[in-house]
Write a protein that holds these residues in place. Sequence first.
Motif, PDB file in Angstrom:
ATOM      1  N   GLU A   3      85.933  46.804  59.204  1.00 45.08           N
ATOM      2  CA  GLU A   3      85.472  45.603  59.906  1.00 45.08           C
ATOM      3  C   GLU A   3      84.150  45.860  60.632  1.00 45.08           C
ATOM      4  O   GLU A   3      83.266  45.010  60.646  1.00 45.08           O
ATOM      5  CB  GLU A   3      86.522  45.122  60.915  1.00 45.08           C
ATOM      6  CG  GLU A   3      87.579  44.221  60.328  1.00 45.08           C
ATOM      7  CD  GLU A   3      87.031  42.901  59.837  1.00 45.08           C
ATOM      8  OE1 GLU A   3      86.407  42.138  60.600  1.00 45.08           O
ATOM      9  OE2 GLU A   3      87.227  42.613  58.635  1.00 45.08           O
ATOM     10  N   ASN A  62      76.708  42.046  58.228  1.00 45.22           N
ATOM     11  CA  ASN A  62      76.470  40.624  58.459  1.00 45.22           C
ATOM     12  C   ASN A  62      75.317  40.406  59.434  1.00 45.22           C
ATOM     13  O   ASN A  62      74.566  39.439  59.321  1.00 45.22           O
ATOM     14  CB  ASN A  62      77.732  39.941  58.974  1.00 45.22           C
ATOM     15  CG  ASN A  62      78.771  39.759  57.887  1.00 45.22           C
ATOM     16  OD1 ASN A  62      78.463  39.838  56.699  1.00 45.22           O
ATOM     17  ND2 ASN A  62      80.010  39.540  58.274  1.00 45.22           N
ATOM     18  N   ASP A  68      79.506  36.585  48.017  1.00 49.14           N
ATOM     19  CA  ASP A  68      79.236  35.389  48.809  1.00 49.14           C
ATOM     20  C   ASP A  68      77.923  34.811  48.289  1.00 49.14           C
ATOM     21  O   ASP A  68      76.853  35.377  48.530  1.00 49.14           O
ATOM     22  CB  ASP A  68      79.125  35.751  50.293  1.00 49.14           C
ATOM     23  CG  ASP A  68      78.853  34.544  51.176  1.00 49.14           C
ATOM     24  OD1 ASP A  68      78.859  33.407  50.666  1.00 49.14           O
ATOM     25  OD2 ASP A  68      78.628  34.741  52.386  1.00 49.14           O
ATOM     26  N   LYS A 126      81.440  45.753  58.050  1.00 50.67           N
ATOM     27  CA  LYS A 126      81.195  44.374  57.608  1.00 50.67           C
ATOM     28  C   LYS A 126      80.397  43.612  58.664  1.00 50.67           C
ATOM     29  O   LYS A 126      79.437  42.913  58.353  1.00 50.67           O
ATOM     30  CB  LYS A 126      82.519  43.668  57.321  1.00 50.67           C
ATOM     31  CG  LYS A 126      82.346  42.257  56.759  1.00 50.67           C
ATOM     32  CD  LYS A 126      83.671  41.614  56.445  1.00 50.67           C
ATOM     33  CE  LYS A 126      84.471  41.260  57.640  1.00 50.67           C
ATOM     34  NZ  LYS A 126      83.999  40.147  58.446  1.00 50.67           N
ATOM     35  N   TYR A 129      90.552  37.683  65.662  1.00 51.13           N
ATOM     36  CA  TYR A 129      90.804  36.365  65.083  1.00 51.13           C
ATOM     37  C   TYR A 129      92.291  36.151  64.826  1.00 51.13           C
ATOM     38  O   TYR A 129      93.035  37.082  64.574  1.00 51.13           O
ATOM     39  CB  TYR A 129      90.095  36.236  63.735  1.00 51.13           C
ATOM     40  CG  TYR A 129      88.608  36.273  63.813  1.00 51.13           C
ATOM     41  CD1 TYR A 129      87.917  37.373  63.348  1.00 51.13           C
ATOM     42  CD2 TYR A 129      87.893  35.211  64.343  1.00 51.13           C
ATOM     43  CE1 TYR A 129      86.540  37.417  63.400  1.00 51.13           C
ATOM     44  CE2 TYR A 129      86.524  35.243  64.407  1.00 51.13           C
ATOM     45  CZ  TYR A 129      85.848  36.349  63.931  1.00 51.13           C
ATOM     46  OH  TYR A 129      84.499  36.386  63.983  1.00 51.13           O
ATOM     47  N   SER A 175      87.956  40.101  55.184  1.00 53.54           N
ATOM     48  CA  SER A 175      88.805  40.718  56.207  1.00 53.54           C
ATOM     49  C   SER A 175      90.271  40.705  55.807  1.00 53.54           C
ATOM     50  O   SER A 175      90.988  41.687  56.015  1.00 53.54           O
ATOM     51  CB  SER A 175      88.633  39.990  57.549  1.00 53.54           C
ATOM     52  OG  SER A 175      87.321  40.152  58.022  1.00 53.54           O
ATOM     53  N   GLN A 176      90.721  39.619  55.207  1.00 53.58           N
ATOM     54  CA  GLN A 176      92.119  39.528  54.785  1.00 53.58           C
ATOM     55  C   GLN A 176      92.424  40.555  53.693  1.00 53.58           C
ATOM     56  O   GLN A 176      93.468  41.208  53.717  1.00 53.58           O
ATOM     57  CB  GLN A 176      92.427  38.124  54.279  1.00 53.58           C
ATOM     58  CG  GLN A 176      92.433  37.071  55.374  1.00 53.58           C
ATOM     59  CD  GLN A 176      92.668  35.690  54.802  1.00 53.58           C
ATOM     60  OE1 GLN A 176      93.495  35.493  53.925  1.00 53.58           O
ATOM     61  NE2 GLN A 176      91.920  34.711  55.306  1.00 53.58           N
ATOM     62  N   GLU A 178      92.063  32.416  60.680  1.00 54.51           N
ATOM     63  CA  GLU A 178      90.632  32.340  60.907  1.00 54.51           C
ATOM     64  C   GLU A 178      89.874  33.494  60.265  1.00 54.51           C
ATOM     65  O   GLU A 178      88.659  33.473  60.214  1.00 54.51           O
ATOM     66  CB  GLU A 178      90.342  32.322  62.412  1.00 54.51           C
ATOM     67  CG  GLU A 178      90.833  31.071  63.100  1.00 54.51           C
ATOM     68  CD  GLU A 178      90.559  31.107  64.590  1.00 54.51           C
ATOM     69  OE1 GLU A 178      89.866  32.015  65.067  1.00 54.51           O
ATOM     70  OE2 GLU A 178      91.068  30.226  65.279  1.00 54.51           O
ATOM     71  N   LYS A 179      90.547  34.502  59.783  1.00 49.23           N
ATOM     72  CA  LYS A 179      89.868  35.644  59.174  1.00 49.23           C
ATOM     73  C   LYS A 179      89.264  35.243  57.843  1.00 49.23           C
ATOM     74  O   LYS A 179      89.855  34.501  57.071  1.00 49.23           O
ATOM     75  CB  LYS A 179      90.848  36.797  58.950  1.00 49.23           C
ATOM     76  CG  LYS A 179      91.207  37.516  60.213  1.00 49.23           C
ATOM     77  CD  LYS A 179      92.068  38.704  59.893  1.00 49.23           C
ATOM     78  CE  LYS A 179      92.450  39.406  61.179  1.00 49.23           C
ATOM     79  NZ  LYS A 179      93.343  40.515  60.946  1.00 49.23           N
ATOM     80  N   CYS A 180      88.081  35.804  57.570  1.00 47.48           N
ATOM     81  CA  CYS A 180      87.440  35.529  56.290  1.00 47.48           C
ATOM     82  C   CYS A 180      88.201  36.254  55.178  1.00 47.48           C
ATOM     83  O   CYS A 180      89.023  37.130  55.430  1.00 47.48           O
ATOM     84  CB  CYS A 180      85.975  35.962  56.329  1.00 47.48           C
ATOM     85  SG  CYS A 180      85.721  37.743  56.349  1.00 47.48           S
ATOM     86  N   LEU A 181      87.887  35.906  53.950  1.00 50.16           N
ATOM     87  CA  LEU A 181      88.577  36.482  52.795  1.00 50.16           C
ATOM     88  C   LEU A 181      88.403  37.996  52.732  1.00 50.16           C
ATOM     89  O   LEU A 181      89.347  38.727  52.453  1.00 50.16           O
ATOM     90  CB  LEU A 181      88.066  35.822  51.507  1.00 50.16           C
ATOM     91  CG  LEU A 181      88.739  36.251  50.216  1.00 50.16           C
ATOM     92  CD1 LEU A 181      90.231  35.951  50.263  1.00 50.16           C
ATOM     93  CD2 LEU A 181      88.095  35.559  49.039  1.00 50.16           C
TER      94      LEU A 181
END
Length: 188
Positions: free
Chosen positions: A89, A96, A142, A92, A2, A11-12, A6-9
Amino acid sequence: MYAKEEKCLISQICEGLFSKISERSTSNMVSFRTEVRYGMFFNMYVYDLLKKKTVVMESGGLRVREHPRDGPYVENLSKHFVHDYSNMEELKTAGNANRITARTRINDSSSGSHDIFTICFTHKWFDAELPRERMSKIHLVDLAGSERADTTQTSGIRLKEGANINKSLITLGNVMSVLGKWHSKQDY
């Protein structure tokens, strides 16, 4: 991969954590350990997202317990040691894939669960020849959105799931209200 925006929180945060680890692990006197847990609260049960989906749904849910010193935890929630950002990652992404989603009139893959991605981070070092250790936990939550039966046009099992989502969100709101009142009464 990404683009950064565009990375989700999650991932950041994970990328930033491992970036700082690589900056600081140049000394032999410093060590870091990182582990991950990923749980899902669905239909009033707790499941381990880092186990295969068939195992997750057949397990019947995990128990939430209270440790006298460490506070609430989920019994038997698996923990996975991670060594770098890509390893985190992968976990995760695997978690998911095990999340429960359903199609509603509004959303093709509506999440009917609240998910908690927990990072346990331990930093060890020597200070004047004495060993030191600092442990941190980050809980990234989430929350499922509230469900309106008439808008999503759900029925049967999906209607019950929506009611449970709303019930848990109301409970969370009540807990936050009590904590807010307690916090405002404290003298600092």
